[in-house]
Scaffold this motif. Sequence first.
Motif, PDB file in Angstrom:
ATOM      1  N   THR A 182      37.385-105.888  71.265  1.00 28.13           N
ATOM      2  CA  THR A 182      36.725-106.713  70.258  1.00 28.13           C
ATOM      3  C   THR A 182      35.294-107.018  70.669  1.00 28.13           C
ATOM      4  O   THR A 182      34.364-106.924  69.858  1.00 28.13           O
ATOM      5  CB  THR A 182      37.495-108.034  70.050  1.00 28.13           C
ATOM      6  N   ALA A 183      35.115-107.371  71.929  1.00 29.51           N
ATOM      7  CA  ALA A 183      33.776-107.681  72.435  1.00 29.51           C
ATOM      8  C   ALA A 183      32.849-106.477  72.308  1.00 29.51           C
ATOM      9  O   ALA A 183      31.671-106.612  71.942  1.00 29.51           O
ATOM     10  CB  ALA A 183      33.860-108.129  73.889  1.00 29.51           C
ATOM     11  N   VAL A 184      33.368-105.288  72.580  1.00 27.93           N
ATOM     12  CA  VAL A 184      32.549-104.073  72.507  1.00 27.93           C
ATOM     13  C   VAL A 184      32.203-103.730  71.067  1.00 27.93           C
ATOM     14  O   VAL A 184      31.044-103.467  70.731  1.00 27.93           O
ATOM     15  CB  VAL A 184      33.278-102.888  73.176  1.00 27.93           C
ATOM     16  N   LEU A 185      33.211-103.724  70.199  1.00 32.19           N
ATOM     17  CA  LEU A 185      32.988-103.309  68.817  1.00 32.19           C
ATOM     18  C   LEU A 185      32.090-104.271  68.040  1.00 32.19           C
ATOM     19  O   LEU A 185      31.402-103.861  67.105  1.00 32.19           O
ATOM     20  CB  LEU A 185      34.321-103.155  68.087  1.00 32.19           C
ATOM     21  N   THR A 186      32.081-105.533  68.406  1.00 33.49           N
ATOM     22  CA  THR A 186      31.260-106.508  67.689  1.00 33.49           C
ATOM     23  C   THR A 186      29.910-106.742  68.359  1.00 33.49           C
ATOM     24  O   THR A 186      29.115-107.554  67.886  1.00 33.49           O
ATOM     25  CB  THR A 186      31.996-107.859  67.563  1.00 33.49           C
ATOM     26  N   SER A 187      29.639-105.999  69.430  1.00 35.59           N
ATOM     27  CA  SER A 187      28.367-106.137  70.148  1.00 35.59           C
ATOM     28  C   SER A 187      27.276-105.322  69.476  1.00 35.59           C
ATOM     29  O   SER A 187      27.441-104.126  69.236  1.00 35.59           O
ATOM     30  CB  SER A 187      28.541-105.671  71.600  1.00 35.59           C
ATOM     31  N   GLU A 188      26.156-105.938  69.176  1.00 34.98           N
ATOM     32  CA  GLU A 188      25.036-105.222  68.561  1.00 34.98           C
ATOM     33  C   GLU A 188      24.497-104.154  69.508  1.00 34.98           C
ATOM     34  O   GLU A 188      23.960-103.137  69.057  1.00 34.98           O
ATOM     35  CB  GLU A 188      23.919-106.212  68.213  1.00 34.98           C
ATOM     36  N   GLU A 189      24.645-104.373  70.794  1.00 38.71           N
ATOM     37  CA  GLU A 189      24.091-103.451  71.788  1.00 38.71           C
ATOM     38  C   GLU A 189      25.019-102.289  72.109  1.00 38.71           C
ATOM     39  O   GLU A 189      24.557-101.153  72.299  1.00 38.71           O
ATOM     40  CB  GLU A 189      23.774-104.213  73.076  1.00 38.71           C
ATOM     41  N   TYR A 190      26.329-102.548  72.160  1.00 37.54           N
ATOM     42  CA  TYR A 190      27.252-101.528  72.653  1.00 37.54           C
ATOM     43  C   TYR A 190      28.177-100.921  71.590  1.00 37.54           C
ATOM     44  O   TYR A 190      28.786 -99.888  71.837  1.00 37.54           O
ATOM     45  CB  TYR A 190      28.122-102.129  73.764  1.00 37.54           C
ATOM     46  N   SER A 191      28.277-101.522  70.446  1.00 38.40           N
ATOM     47  CA  SER A 191      29.228-101.049  69.442  1.00 38.40           C
ATOM     48  C   SER A 191      28.892 -99.643  68.957  1.00 38.40           C
ATOM     49  O   SER A 191      27.727 -99.332  68.674  1.00 38.40           O
ATOM     50  CB  SER A 191      29.259-102.001  68.244  1.00 38.40           C
TER      51      SER A 191
ATOM     52  N   GLY B  81      24.856 -96.685  63.252  1.00 39.44           N
ATOM     53  CA  GLY B  81      24.060 -97.222  62.158  1.00 39.44           C
ATOM     54  C   GLY B  81      22.571 -96.987  62.374  1.00 39.44           C
ATOM     55  O   GLY B  81      21.847 -96.639  61.434  1.00 39.44           O
ATOM     56  N   ALA B  82      22.122 -97.160  63.610  1.00 36.72           N
ATOM     57  CA  ALA B  82      20.707 -96.937  63.924  1.00 36.72           C
ATOM     58  C   ALA B  82      20.327 -95.475  63.719  1.00 36.72           C
ATOM     59  O   ALA B  82      19.245 -95.163  63.199  1.00 36.72           O
ATOM     60  CB  ALA B  82      20.423 -97.367  65.360  1.00 36.72           C
ATOM     61  N   LYS B  83      21.221 -94.573  64.118  1.00 35.39           N
ATOM     62  CA  LYS B  83      20.963 -93.141  63.958  1.00 35.39           C
ATOM     63  C   LYS B  83      20.917 -92.755  62.487  1.00 35.39           C
ATOM     64  O   LYS B  83      20.024 -92.013  62.053  1.00 35.39           O
ATOM     65  CB  LYS B  83      22.042 -92.323  64.663  1.00 35.39           C
ATOM     66  N   VAL B  84      21.881 -93.254  61.725  1.00 36.38           N
ATOM     67  CA  VAL B  84      21.929 -92.921  60.305  1.00 36.38           C
ATOM     68  C   VAL B  84      20.715 -93.507  59.587  1.00 36.38           C
ATOM     69  O   VAL B  84      20.124 -92.860  58.713  1.00 36.38           O
ATOM     70  CB  VAL B  84      23.232 -93.438  59.664  1.00 36.38           C
ATOM     71  N   GLN B  85      20.324 -94.718  59.961  1.00 41.10           N
ATOM     72  CA  GLN B  85      19.156 -95.340  59.347  1.00 41.10           C
ATOM     73  C   GLN B  85      17.904 -94.519  59.610  1.00 41.10           C
ATOM     74  O   GLN B  85      17.052 -94.361  58.719  1.00 41.10           O
ATOM     75  CB  GLN B  85      18.967 -96.761  59.882  1.00 41.10           C
ATOM     76  N   THR B  86      17.783 -93.990  60.810  1.00 38.99           N
ATOM     77  CA  THR B  86      16.640 -93.136  61.139  1.00 38.99           C
ATOM     78  C   THR B  86      16.610 -91.915  60.235  1.00 38.99           C
ATOM     79  O   THR B  86      15.555 -91.510  59.739  1.00 38.99           O
ATOM     80  CB  THR B  86      16.705 -92.693  62.612  1.00 38.99           C
ATOM     81  N   PHE B  87      17.777 -91.332  60.004  1.00 36.85           N
ATOM     82  CA  PHE B  87      17.886 -90.176  59.113  1.00 36.85           C
ATOM     83  C   PHE B  87      17.464 -90.562  57.700  1.00 36.85           C
ATOM     84  O   PHE B  87      16.693 -89.851  57.043  1.00 36.85           O
ATOM     85  CB  PHE B  87      19.320 -89.661  59.120  1.00 36.85           C
ATOM     86  N   LEU B  88      17.953 -91.698  57.220  1.00 35.62           N
ATOM     87  CA  LEU B  88      17.625 -92.153  55.871  1.00 35.62           C
ATOM     88  C   LEU B  88      16.134 -92.459  55.735  1.00 35.62           C
ATOM     89  O   LEU B  88      15.567 -92.329  54.638  1.00 35.62           O
ATOM     90  CB  LEU B  88      18.440 -93.392  55.518  1.00 35.62           C
ATOM     91  N   ASP B  89      15.509 -92.860  56.833  1.00 33.79           N
ATOM     92  CA  ASP B  89      14.088 -93.197  56.811  1.00 33.79           C
ATOM     93  C   ASP B  89      13.195 -91.960  56.867  1.00 33.79           C
ATOM     94  O   ASP B  89      11.968 -92.076  56.840  1.00 33.79           O
ATOM     95  CB  ASP B  89      13.742 -94.129  57.974  1.00 33.79           C
ATOM     96  N   GLY B  90      13.806 -90.778  56.962  1.00 33.66           N
ATOM     97  CA  GLY B  90      13.020 -89.549  56.880  1.00 33.66           C
ATOM     98  C   GLY B  90      12.839 -88.772  58.154  1.00 33.66           C
ATOM     99  O   GLY B  90      12.127 -87.765  58.172  1.00 33.66           O
ATOM    100  N   ASP B  91      13.465 -89.202  59.247  1.00 36.03           N
ATOM    101  CA  ASP B  91      13.388 -88.431  60.486  1.00 36.03           C
ATOM    102  C   ASP B  91      14.641 -87.569  60.564  1.00 36.03           C
ATOM    103  O   ASP B  91      15.714 -88.048  60.911  1.00 36.03           O
ATOM    104  CB  ASP B  91      13.304 -89.356  61.695  1.00 36.03           C
ATOM    105  N   TYR B  92      14.482 -86.285  60.274  1.00 33.75           N
ATOM    106  CA  TYR B  92      15.632 -85.389  60.215  1.00 33.75           C
ATOM    107  C   TYR B  92      15.796 -84.572  61.490  1.00 33.75           C
ATOM    108  O   TYR B  92      16.603 -83.647  61.541  1.00 33.75           O
ATOM    109  CB  TYR B  92      15.494 -84.446  59.021  1.00 33.75           C
ATOM    110  N   THR B  93      15.025 -84.918  62.517  1.00 35.14           N
ATOM    111  CA  THR B  93      15.167 -84.224  63.798  1.00 35.14           C
ATOM    112  C   THR B  93      15.639 -85.226  64.835  1.00 35.14           C
ATOM    113  O   THR B  93      14.859 -85.778  65.603  1.00 35.14           O
ATOM    114  CB  THR B  93      13.830 -83.607  64.243  1.00 35.14           C
ATOM    115  N   LEU B  94      16.927 -85.506  64.812  1.00 37.76           N
ATOM    116  CA  LEU B  94      17.491 -86.495  65.732  1.00 37.76           C
ATOM    117  C   LEU B  94      17.945 -85.801  67.009  1.00 37.76           C
ATOM    118  O   LEU B  94      18.895 -85.017  66.982  1.00 37.76           O
ATOM    119  CB  LEU B  94      18.675 -87.216  65.076  1.00 37.76           C
ATOM    120  N   PRO B  95      17.289 -86.086  68.132  1.00 33.20           N
ATOM    121  CA  PRO B  95      17.619 -85.392  69.373  1.00 33.20           C
ATOM    122  C   PRO B  95      18.855 -85.909  70.077  1.00 33.20           C
ATOM    123  O   PRO B  95      19.406 -85.247  70.943  1.00 33.20           O
ATOM    124  CB  PRO B  95      16.381 -85.633  70.238  1.00 33.20           C
ATOM    125  N   ASP B  96      19.301 -87.119  69.707  1.00 31.68           N
ATOM    126  CA  ASP B  96      20.386 -87.720  70.486  1.00 31.68           C
ATOM    127  C   ASP B  96      21.463 -88.301  69.586  1.00 31.68           C
ATOM    128  O   ASP B  96      21.950 -89.398  69.814  1.00 31.68           O
ATOM    129  CB  ASP B  96      19.850 -88.816  71.414  1.00 31.68           C
TER     130      ASP B  96
END
Length: 229
Positions: free
Chosen positions: A176-185, A191-206
Motif C-alpha cells: 500500500t505504501a509503495v502503490l500510493t507513493s508519488e515517488e515510487y508507485s 503516468g509521467a511517461k504517458v503524460q510526456t508522450f501526450l505532450d508531444g515527446d514521442y522518443t521516450l528512452p526509458d
Amino acid sequence: MNMIFDKTMQTMKDFDSVIQAANETFRTAKKMVVETYREPAATEKLREASNKLAEVKARETKSACEAVKADFAAAREKVRQVVTAAVPADFPATLAAIQAKGASVSDYEAEAFASKYRGNYMAFTTILDVLHNAGKAGELIACKPDAIDAQIADAERVVLQWVQAHADSTTDGYMTAVLTSEEYSVVSKLGAKVQTFLDGDYTLPDVPERINAADSEQLAAALAKQYTA
C-alpha cells in the motif's frame, strides 16, 4: 496541472483511508461487544458489526474499481487521440520530397524534418521510418503506442488486484505504501511517461518494462500472503 492517473492515485489513497477506518471501527465495536455483552447477545452484536464492515468494504471496493477503470480508459483514449491525430496539410508533400532524396538527405536536413513534425505522432514516426531507411536519424527511436497500451493494462491490473487484496485485509502493508507513493508507485511513474508522450515527446528512452503476466501472478501471491487477516 493534472497528470495522467492522478485520479487513480487519489482513489487509492482515499480507498486506503476508508478501509483502515472501517477496520478500526470494527475493532472498536468488537472490543466493546466483548466487554459489554454476554452470549447469545455478544454473537449477534459481533455478527452485526461484521456485516457492516463487509458492506462498507464491498461498496468501497466497487466504487474504487469503477473509478480506476474509468481513469485508465480515459488514458487509453487520450493516447489513441494522439496516435490518430491528422497530419499537417503540408506533410504529404514533405514526405514525398524526403523519399525522393533518399540517402542523399543530409544529417542536418534529417534533424530539421524530424523536429518540424515532432508535435504530430503519425507525421513524426512516418518521417522517422523514411529517414531510418535512408540511414539517417538513427539516434531517434519512437515509442510505440502498443507498448504504452500494454503498460497501461499491466498497471491497471496491479491496481485492481491491490484494491481487492486491501479490501480483504485487516491490516495496512508495504504494498500500500509503495502503490500510493508519488515517488515510487508504478502508477505515478507510468503516468509521467504517458503524460510526456501526450505532450508531444514521442522518443521516450526509458519507458518502463512491462509488468508481464507472470510478474502479475507473483504480485497477486505476494498481496495474498501479505494481507493475511
